[in-house]
Design an enzyme around this catalytic site. Sequence first.
Site, PDB file in Angstrom:
ATOM      1  N   HIS A 103    -101.223 -43.401  31.805  1.00  0.00           N
ATOM      2  CA  HIS A 103    -100.774 -42.157  32.452  1.00  0.00           C
ATOM      3  C   HIS A 103    -100.822 -42.299  33.971  1.00  0.00           C
ATOM      4  O   HIS A 103    -101.641 -41.676  34.647  1.00  0.00           O
ATOM      5  CB  HIS A 103    -101.625 -40.977  31.978  1.00  0.00           C
ATOM      6  CG  HIS A 103    -101.454 -40.669  30.526  1.00  0.00           C
ATOM      7  ND1 HIS A 103    -102.387 -41.052  29.576  1.00  0.00           N
ATOM      8  CD2 HIS A 103    -100.458 -40.056  29.857  1.00  0.00           C
ATOM      9  CE1 HIS A 103    -101.974 -40.656  28.377  1.00  0.00           C
ATOM     10  NE2 HIS A 103    -100.811 -40.056  28.519  1.00  0.00           N
TER      11      HIS A 103
ATOM     12  N   HIS B 106     -95.518 -44.727  34.581  1.00  0.00           N
ATOM     13  CA  HIS B 106     -95.174 -44.000  33.358  1.00  0.00           C
ATOM     14  C   HIS B 106     -94.297 -42.793  33.695  1.00  0.00           C
ATOM     15  O   HIS B 106     -93.306 -42.512  33.005  1.00  0.00           O
ATOM     16  CB  HIS B 106     -96.453 -43.560  32.645  1.00  0.00           C
ATOM     17  CG  HIS B 106     -96.237 -42.504  31.605  1.00  0.00           C
ATOM     18  ND1 HIS B 106     -95.492 -42.709  30.468  1.00  0.00           N
ATOM     19  CD2 HIS B 106     -96.668 -41.208  31.549  1.00  0.00           C
ATOM     20  CE1 HIS B 106     -95.475 -41.601  29.738  1.00  0.00           C
ATOM     21  NE2 HIS B 106     -96.172 -40.680  30.379  1.00  0.00           N
TER      22      HIS B 106
ATOM     23  N   HIS C 281     -94.970 -34.447  34.821  1.00  0.00           N
ATOM     24  CA  HIS C 281     -95.554 -33.983  33.560  1.00  0.00           C
ATOM     25  C   HIS C 281     -96.987 -34.466  33.339  1.00  0.00           C
ATOM     26  O   HIS C 281     -97.731 -33.849  32.576  1.00  0.00           O
ATOM     27  CB  HIS C 281     -94.669 -34.412  32.376  1.00  0.00           C
ATOM     28  CG  HIS C 281     -94.825 -35.842  31.972  1.00  0.00           C
ATOM     29  ND1 HIS C 281     -94.232 -36.883  32.659  1.00  0.00           N
ATOM     30  CD2 HIS C 281     -95.516 -36.414  30.952  1.00  0.00           C
ATOM     31  CE1 HIS C 281     -94.537 -38.022  32.079  1.00  0.00           C
ATOM     32  NE2 HIS C 281     -95.317 -37.781  31.038  1.00  0.00           N
ATOM     33  N   ASP C 282     -97.410 -35.542  33.970  1.00  0.00           N
ATOM     34  CA  ASP C 282     -98.784 -36.041  33.797  1.00  0.00           C
ATOM     35  C   ASP C 282     -99.547 -36.112  35.118  1.00  0.00           C
ATOM     36  O   ASP C 282    -100.495 -36.889  35.247  1.00  0.00           O
ATOM     37  CB  ASP C 282     -98.772 -37.431  33.151  1.00  0.00           C
ATOM     38  CG  ASP C 282     -98.766 -37.368  31.633  1.00  0.00           C
ATOM     39  OD1 ASP C 282     -99.237 -36.350  31.085  1.00  0.00           O
ATOM     40  OD2 ASP C 282     -98.287 -38.324  30.998  1.00  0.00           O
TER      41      ASP C 282
END
Length: 214
Positions: free
Chosen positions: A150, A154, A190-191
């Site tokens: 993560h 990524h 998103h992360d």
Amino acid sequence: LCLAGDARVRGQTGVLSERRGSYPFIDFRLLNNTTLSGEIGTKKKVKRLLSFQRYFHASRFLHGIVPQASLYLLDEDYLGQARHMLSKVGMWDFDIFLFDRLTNGNSLVTLLCHLFNVHGLIHHFQLDMVTLHRFLVMVQEDYHSQNPYHNAVHAADVTQAMHCYLREPKLASFLTPLDIMLGLLAAAAHDVDHPGVNQPFLIKTKHHLASLYQ
């Protein structure tokens, strides 16, 4: 992986400080230290930001005409290999790890700048390139580079996949510029600040995130 988001600086004290995040240690003593390397880094950042500003002002002379060819916004910092790879950014076999090496760990920022231009978002929303670049750098730096999965690479991989989805004929005809921009930004962020461990680990170690979200 060596990422730009891993903005660790070794000061005169010899203490290694981490960039901001949910739990990594930050040595605030380094904020009061001015080193030669810091000054050099600042000059490079200013040079890059000025290059974006030159593009932004130059684009005003286009009088609303969207350029047919893709503009490579990093000027001389854009390597020929990275430029060649971006010509195939809509393919599912895009090698994000190679692209990250070619961009010196700036794959997320470089990719998003390119995609914003490809989709005409810069022109449509009249975006200031300096502000956009600063925002994308902030997103990239808020990923933990020590995470084996993560991390910002990524995020760049997911963003490139989102671009492929957005180009699917049965979907593309229904999308507005706002839909496209939100899709790319959602994929990129998103992360953000992911601690690199799963939910049960956070609960068992009584991490503050587990307390926050119960």
